[in-house]
Design a protein around this motif. Sequence first.
Motif, short mmCIF file in Angstrom:
data_model
loop_
_atom_site.label_atom_id
_atom_site.label_comp_id
_atom_site.label_asym_id
_atom_site.label_seq_id
_atom_site.Cartn_x
_atom_site.Cartn_y
_atom_site.Cartn_z
N TYR A 121 0.83 -1.21 0.00
CA TYR A 121 0.00 0.00 0.00
C TYR A 121 0.87 1.26 0.00
CZ TYR A 121 -4.04 -2.94 1.21
OH TYR A 121 -5.03 -3.88 1.21
N ALA A 125 1.06 4.20 -2.83
CA ALA A 125 0.83 5.61 -2.51
C ALA A 125 1.99 6.49 -2.98
CB ALA A 125 0.62 5.78 -1.00
N GLY A 176 -5.04 8.44 0.42
CA GLY A 176 -6.29 8.16 -0.25
C GLY A 176 -7.15 9.40 -0.41
N GLU A 177 -7.18 10.23 0.63
CA GLU A 177 -7.97 11.47 0.56
C GLU A 177 -7.40 12.43 -0.48
OE1 GLU A 177 -7.96 12.90 4.56
OE2 GLU A 177 -9.67 11.64 5.17
N ARG A 180 -8.47 11.19 -3.87
CA ARG A 180 -9.91 11.41 -4.09
C ARG A 180 -10.24 12.89 -4.24
NH1 ARG A 180 -13.47 10.40 -0.75
NH2 ARG A 180 -12.29 10.50 1.21
N CYS A 209 -15.11 7.08 -1.13
CA CYS A 209 -14.39 6.37 -0.07
C CYS A 209 -15.18 5.10 0.23
CB CYS A 209 -14.26 7.22 1.19
SG CYS A 209 -13.40 6.35 2.53
N ARG A 211 -13.49 2.51 1.89
CA ARG A 211 -12.56 1.82 2.79
C ARG A 211 -13.32 0.91 3.74
NH1 ARG A 211 -7.42 4.22 3.31
NH2 ARG A 211 -7.26 3.41 5.42
N SER A 227 -10.63 6.15 -9.30
CA SER A 227 -10.00 6.86 -8.17
C SER A 227 -10.70 6.63 -6.84
CB SER A 227 -9.92 8.37 -8.45
OG SER A 227 -9.13 8.62 -9.59
N ASP A 229 -11.28 4.85 -3.25
CA ASP A 229 -10.41 4.21 -2.26
C ASP A 229 -11.08 2.92 -1.82
OD1 ASP A 229 -8.89 3.42 -0.09
OD2 ASP A 229 -8.68 5.43 0.73
N ILE A 231 -9.41 0.27 -0.11
CA ILE A 231 -8.60 -0.49 0.83
C ILE A 231 -9.50 -1.23 1.81
CG2 ILE A 231 -8.32 1.35 2.57
CD1 ILE A 231 -5.38 0.43 2.82
N VAL A 249 -7.77 3.29 -5.83
CA VAL A 249 -6.69 3.36 -4.85
C VAL A 249 -6.71 2.13 -3.95
CG1 VAL A 249 -5.54 4.85 -3.16
CG2 VAL A 249 -7.14 5.84 -4.82
N PHE A 250 -5.54 1.49 -3.80
CA PHE A 250 -5.34 0.36 -2.89
C PHE A 250 -6.21 -0.85 -3.24
CE2 PHE A 250 -4.60 4.15 0.05
CZ PHE A 250 -3.24 4.19 -0.21
#
Length: 279
Positions: A121, A125, A176-177, A180, A209, A211, A227, A229, A231, A249-250
């Motif tokens: 991860y 990033a 992540g933020e 985004r 998001c 997550r 885009s 997130d 994770i 992302v992730f």
Amino acid sequence: MAVRPAAGERTVSLPDLQANCARCFGLCCVALPFAASQDFAADKEAGTPCANLQSDFRCGIHAHLRDKGFRGCTVFDCFGAGQQVSQVTFGGRDWRQHPGTARRMFAVFPVMRQLHELLAYVTEALDRSEARPVHAGLRTAQADLERLTLSPAEVLVELDTEAVRQEVNGLLVQAGELVRNAVPGKKKNHRGADLFGARLTEAKLRGACLRGACLIAADLSGADLRSADLIGADLRDADLSGADLTGAVFLTQAQLNAARGDARTRLPASLTRPAHWQA
């Protein structure tokens, strides 16, 4: 880091964070337990070799795992921890020829897997230009994690992985933020949401998001997940047919392997379309 890293240096490359079963002593097939279910055809206790593990540490049914009822094996990813433990921590001494190492080796494996997952991860990033404001912190975390992976077995088994994860996770949240926030417009926040079986066909989730969200059996066909997130999101049996995951992302290969998709599903360049997906 909360724990002082071991002495020594390590430069991790992408292949180091991908499973290389040829250099591993079948650790995921021995160290970890599984229970008879829709994911596993039989019960197996931790520390007991799977009945399908061969003398050369390879899986005897690897090409037919799903057909034989071992779907759970196809969605597991050690992030390269197997070869690190086998070849580095234990210096190439396998648990069959050196049975005295078995107990410690099996205990170290899940710890190393967590370290390698975090490294994967962090490395991702660092490749995201949007996350540049936290790159300095990420580079420090990367170096500390790399040094921890070089710790001796007796240190690794005592490692507080939760403390390490919490410290690194703060940086990953920020990264992540930042990714985004680079997406124009208002983004949806479904962090930790229970979206089991949700109907999200063609949902506008760009930069969302997700997550830790439960997306088991969710219908995400045609959804815009660019885009987003992802994770820790649970994508088991989620329908990603025609979805756009470009720049997600992730997102991991294991998450994709657990989901369903087709030839129209758009993926990040670093990930591979699972063989069981529809043509």
